[in-house]
Design an enzyme around this catalytic site. Structure first.
Site, PDB file in Angstrom:
ATOM      1  N   HIS A 189     -24.650 -97.391   2.232  1.00  0.00           N
ATOM      2  CA  HIS A 189     -25.026 -96.149   2.894  1.00  0.00           C
ATOM      3  C   HIS A 189     -25.578 -96.473   4.265  1.00  0.00           C
ATOM      4  CE1 HIS A 189     -27.012 -92.281   3.658  1.00  0.00           C
ATOM      5  NE2 HIS A 189     -26.210 -91.783   2.742  1.00  0.00           N
ATOM      6  N   ASP A 248     -22.347 -90.626  -4.277  1.00  0.00           N
ATOM      7  CA  ASP A 248     -20.947 -90.229  -4.400  1.00  0.00           C
ATOM      8  C   ASP A 248     -20.234 -90.953  -5.536  1.00  0.00           C
ATOM      9  OD1 ASP A 248     -21.012 -88.552  -2.056  1.00  0.00           O
ATOM     10  OD2 ASP A 248     -21.080 -90.393  -0.879  1.00  0.00           O
TER      11      ASP A 248
END
Length: 431
Positions: free
Chosen positions: A313, A371
């Site tokens: 991320h 996700d």
């Protein structure tokens, strides 16, 4: 923000005079150097592509500590909110700064519930889209079109108008997403039902038909509600910054949120969970769990062109706090629906195991993000892959509108106008 006792000094190697800049402190997190007078004092700009080290605004809504893997909404840890609150309670918190009392909760739920219906002519507008249009293309158009139907609340200088617009957007977004889905199927639009919860109502609008009503599964409802909470806001990300930048021009809130929807559509942002599920389905088609090791070796080969989706991320340099909650939710949903042997979930667990043990991924801090599991949950619920980003937009709307309202409430706000380092041709004459 609070002025710090220390100052930052910018010095130059060519002997030019040094320049001092004030330093401001937030509640937690890094201090900031106020460079607003930099150009006036030096004739220079800062250069920071992608805003890697730039605080574009002051905000009291969301805080992320990427090194600790911490996400706070108004000071509350995300895991506590996702475990103890429903989405509308979190929406109230994000918008107002405090969790609602019992009476405030009842009133807020009632107001949102009674704004879920959209103008009937919106259905006519929807018919102009092709059936095979991507849901995000449809949603961008529908959200932008709201300003043509609800222009009685577009005076951004009026706090009451801003509040009404915020409620309308939060309330109508599930209806619009469900409309886009039904349109793609060629099925009749299902109207909202006021005796259901926010999330239960959305599930019914998605999956009911005039022939068969939809009975909301409590586990599925709670799982989707948790997905909404985990995606409600995330500091100054690309789409939130888009909403702020668009809104800084004074445009109406529906246009600003439509800009956020369009930005979120990008695969590097809101489309990441769709890309992650596509990756898992690709591995499954190649042989499933037995081929995971081979796939991960390809990921490590920079020349292979193979990417590991759902890991790492931009902000988190530790385990994404939302990912653990999403993994637990994934287990609950699959067990409830009798899908605990789901091959994609087993595949995901094996990919995660290798990534958390292999030094290549550990050294690069490529931990699972939200996700990675949210796509499996949505797939199990029956939501098609193409609709994943629209679900994300539905949830993020409350964050967008809160950030937009916070910006407009700031007496010092100005229209956004980034500068550039020009590298084109110098002045030249036409011959």
């Amino acid at each position: 923000m609070q002025l710090s006792d220390k100052k930052a000094t910018l010095s130059f190697s060519d002997g030019s005079p040094s320049v001092e800049f004030p330093v401001y402190q937030g509640t937690v997190g890094p201090d900031v150097i106020d460079i607003r007078k930099l150009y006036g004092q030096t004739g220079m700009f800062t250069y920071d592509p992608g805003f890697m080290a730039t605080a574009s605004c002051e905000s009291a809504i969301t805080y992320i500590d990427g090194d600790k893997g911490q996400l706070l909404y108004r000071g509350y840890p995300i895991d506590q909110l996702a475990t103890n609150c429903d989405f509308l309670s979190v929406a109230y918190l994000i918008m107002n700064g405090e969790l609602p009392s019992a009476d405030q909760k009842k009133e807020f739920d009632n107001v949102v519930t009674h704004h879920t219906l959209v103008h009937e002519q919106m259905h006519t507008f929807l018919q102009g889209f092709r059936r095979d249009a991507h849901p995000m293309a449809v949603l961008t158009g529908l959200v932008g079109a709201l300003s043509a139907f609800y222009h009685d609340s577009t005076d951004i200088t009026n706090p009451h108008h801003r509040e009404v617009s915020a409620i309308r957007l939060i309330a109508k977004m599930p209806t619009l997403v469900a409309m886009a889905y039904k349109h793609s199927l060629g099925q009749p639009i299902i109207y909202p039902q006021n005796d259901l919860s926010y999330t239960g109502n959305f599930l019914r609008m998605m999956f009911a038909t005039p022939c068969d009503d939809y009975k909301v599964n409590d586990v599925v409802e709670r799982a989707l509600d948790r997905i909404f909470i985990l995606h409600a806001d995330h500091e100054q990300n690309a789409s939130t910054s888009t909403v702020r930048l668009c809104g800084s021009s004074g445009t109406n809130p529906f246009a600003a949120i439509a800009a956020g929807v369009a930005c979120l559509w990008g695969p590097a942002h809101g489309g990441a969970n769709e890309a992650c599920l596509n990756m898992l389905e690709h591995i499954q088609a190649q042989g499933g769990v037995a081929k995971v090791g081979e796939f991960m070796e390809q990921v490590k080969d920079k020349n292979s062109g193979v990417r590991l989706m759902g890991f790492g991320h931009r902000v988190y340099k530790n385990y994404d706090p939302r990912a653990k909650l999403m993994q637990e939710t994934c287990r609950e949903v699959l067990d409830s629906l009798g899908l605990h042997n789901d091959p994609l979930f087993k595949l995901a667990m094996e990919v995660e195991r290798i990534a958390l043990e292999d030094p290549y991924f550990v050294e690069r801090k490529l931990y699972p993000n939200v996700d990675f599991y949210s796509g499996i949950v949505q797939r199990a619920i029956g939501i098609p892959t193409s609709l994943f980003t629209a679900i994300f937009a539905l949830a993020r709307t409350v964050g967008w509108i809160a950030q937009w309202n916070e910006m407009l409430s700031d007496p010092n706000y100005k229209i956004g106008r980034p500068r550039q380092l020009y590298t084109g041709a110098a002045v030249r004459d036409v011959k």
